[in-house]
Design a protein around this motif. Structure first.
Motif, mmCIF file in Angstrom:
data_model
loop_
_atom_site.group_PDB
_atom_site.id
_atom_site.type_symbol
_atom_site.label_atom_id
_atom_site.label_comp_id
_atom_site.label_asym_id
_atom_site.label_seq_id
_atom_site.Cartn_x
_atom_site.Cartn_y
_atom_site.Cartn_z
ATOM 1 N N LEU A 1 -5.608 5.123 -17.222
ATOM 2 C CA LEU A 1 -4.186 4.853 -16.887
ATOM 3 C C LEU A 1 -4.163 4.850 -15.356
ATOM 4 N N GLN A 2 -3.837 3.800 -14.848
ATOM 5 C CA GLN A 2 -3.741 3.604 -13.553
ATOM 6 C C GLN A 2 -2.254 3.549 -12.702
ATOM 7 N N ARG A 3 -1.832 4.483 -11.906
ATOM 8 C CA ARG A 3 -0.463 4.195 -11.255
ATOM 9 C C ARG A 3 -0.838 4.289 -9.566
ATOM 10 N N GLN A 4 -0.223 3.532 -8.798
ATOM 11 C CA GLN A 4 -0.509 3.304 -7.381
ATOM 12 C C GLN A 4 0.410 4.381 -6.730
ATOM 13 N N ALA A 5 0.025 4.570 -5.735
ATOM 14 C CA ALA A 5 0.843 5.603 -4.817
ATOM 15 C C ALA A 5 2.099 4.954 -4.289
ATOM 16 N N LEU A 6 3.224 5.733 -3.959
ATOM 17 C CA LEU A 6 4.540 5.228 -3.779
ATOM 18 C C LEU A 6 4.998 5.480 -2.440
ATOM 19 N N THR A 7 4.072 5.877 -1.584
ATOM 20 C CA THR A 7 4.412 5.783 -0.459
ATOM 21 C C THR A 7 3.777 5.000 0.613
ATOM 22 N N SER A 8 4.317 5.012 2.220
ATOM 23 C CA SER A 8 3.882 3.828 3.054
ATOM 24 C C SER A 8 2.448 4.104 3.530
ATOM 25 N N TYR A 9 1.966 5.372 2.935
ATOM 26 C CA TYR A 9 0.394 5.779 3.299
ATOM 27 C C TYR A 9 -0.279 5.857 2.008
ATOM 28 N N THR A 10 -1.523 5.926 1.971
ATOM 29 C CA THR A 10 -2.263 6.138 1.041
ATOM 30 C C THR A 10 -3.469 7.201 1.284
ATOM 31 N N LYS A 11 -3.431 8.180 0.649
ATOM 32 C CA LYS A 11 -4.486 9.355 0.873
ATOM 33 C C LYS A 11 -5.863 9.176 0.049
ATOM 34 N N GLY A 12 -5.693 8.331 -1.134
ATOM 35 C CA GLY A 12 -6.865 8.087 -1.658
ATOM 36 C C GLY A 12 -6.444 7.941 -3.129
ATOM 37 N N THR A 13 -7.627 8.488 -4.305
ATOM 38 C CA THR A 13 -7.180 8.339 -5.654
ATOM 39 C C THR A 13 -7.683 9.815 -6.102
#
Length: 261
Positions: free
Chosen positions: A60-72
């Motif tokens: 199950l995958q969901r993407q970050a909802l912020t303007s920056y991405t810290k990782g997975t």
């Protein structure tokens, strides 16, 4: 066409029909049943498959909802749980997106096909293969990779990290870690102290007796091994409710921030 050849072809046709019918009537595996159950609960856009050395499995995958991405953040349920488990994992899978993390929750090998006491080596190998596929997927997203794992699977991952059978993540969060064997559970404390990964050890006072048996020993061995990047937190109160899930999220995000992640 002579009668003998005609009868032979007829029997081949009948045999083929019987095989097809038998295959169609074969009951679904435990993993297939689990996958169907998860698919009924989750948006289709969040469900995908990865391929390990022994076949494909659901993630199950969901993407970050912020303007920056810290990782997975790779989320690993306990050996008898699905990736939508309401106790910690499903809330974390969704809420970590608000804190800059992609989430990747994996379907672990199904419990009905294994006994952890009798088939621990086989189960651990299959778990390692799925984790390797999850790592590769997380690397394609960029950023840091952290692992949040529950129960016995958190313990098995510790063994894989300590023996260098799996690549170390940037951080490792254990939720109610244990092995259902007195001696192995004590050995687990030593493994946690030996591996150098920044580790957050979260437990609840109502976890099973194995999970709470060696909290003091784990702390002692960590101190003896000068493992400074280890933190232990025990929660109290009602088990697995909204407040506890919020507490766990706060503990994890606060610790990750203090660790520079």
């Amino acid at each position: 066409m002579n009668k003998t050849l005609h009868r032979g072809l007829l029997w081949l046709l009948v045999a083929a029909v019987i095989q097809i019918t038998a295959a169609a009537q074969q009951p679904p595996s435990i993993q297939q049943l689990w996958q169907r159950d998860v698919q009924r609960q989750i948006l289709a856009s969040e469900v995908t498959e990865l391929t390990s050395a022994t076949g494909s499995f659901m993630v199950l995958q969901r993407q970050a909802l912020t303007s920056y991405t810290k990782g997975t953040a790779i989320l690993v349920p306990d050996w008898a749980e699905r990736p939508v488990s309401p106790d910690y994992l499903e809330p974390l899978r969704v809420q970590l997106n608000d804190h800059g993390w992609h989430t990747l929750a994996i379907m672990v090998p199904p419990p009905a096909e294994f006994s952890l006491e009798q088939d621990a080596t086989t189960y651990q190998r299959l778990l390692a293969e799925r984790m390797l596929a999850a790592f590769n997927e997380a690397k394609s997203q960029g950023g840091n990779i952290i692992i949040i794992a529950k129960g016995s699977n958190a313990a098995l991952l510790n063994q894989l990290f300590t023996t260098n059978q799996l690549e170390s993540p940037a951080a490792f969060i254990m939720l109610g870690v244990y092995l259902a064997d007195v001696d192995l559970n004590r050995e687990l404390a030593g493994l946690i102290a030996q591996q150098s990964i920044p580790t957050l050890d979260i437990s609840h006072q109502r976890d099973n007796r194995f999970a709470n048996a060696n909290l003091g020993l784990r702390q002692q061995l960590v101190q003896r091994n000068l493992k400074t990047n280890y933190r232990q937190r025990q929660l109290s109160g009602t088990f697995y409710n909204e407040d506890i899930n919020a507490w766990v999220l706060k503990e994890i995000t606060g610790w990750l921030h203090s660790s520079g992640l």
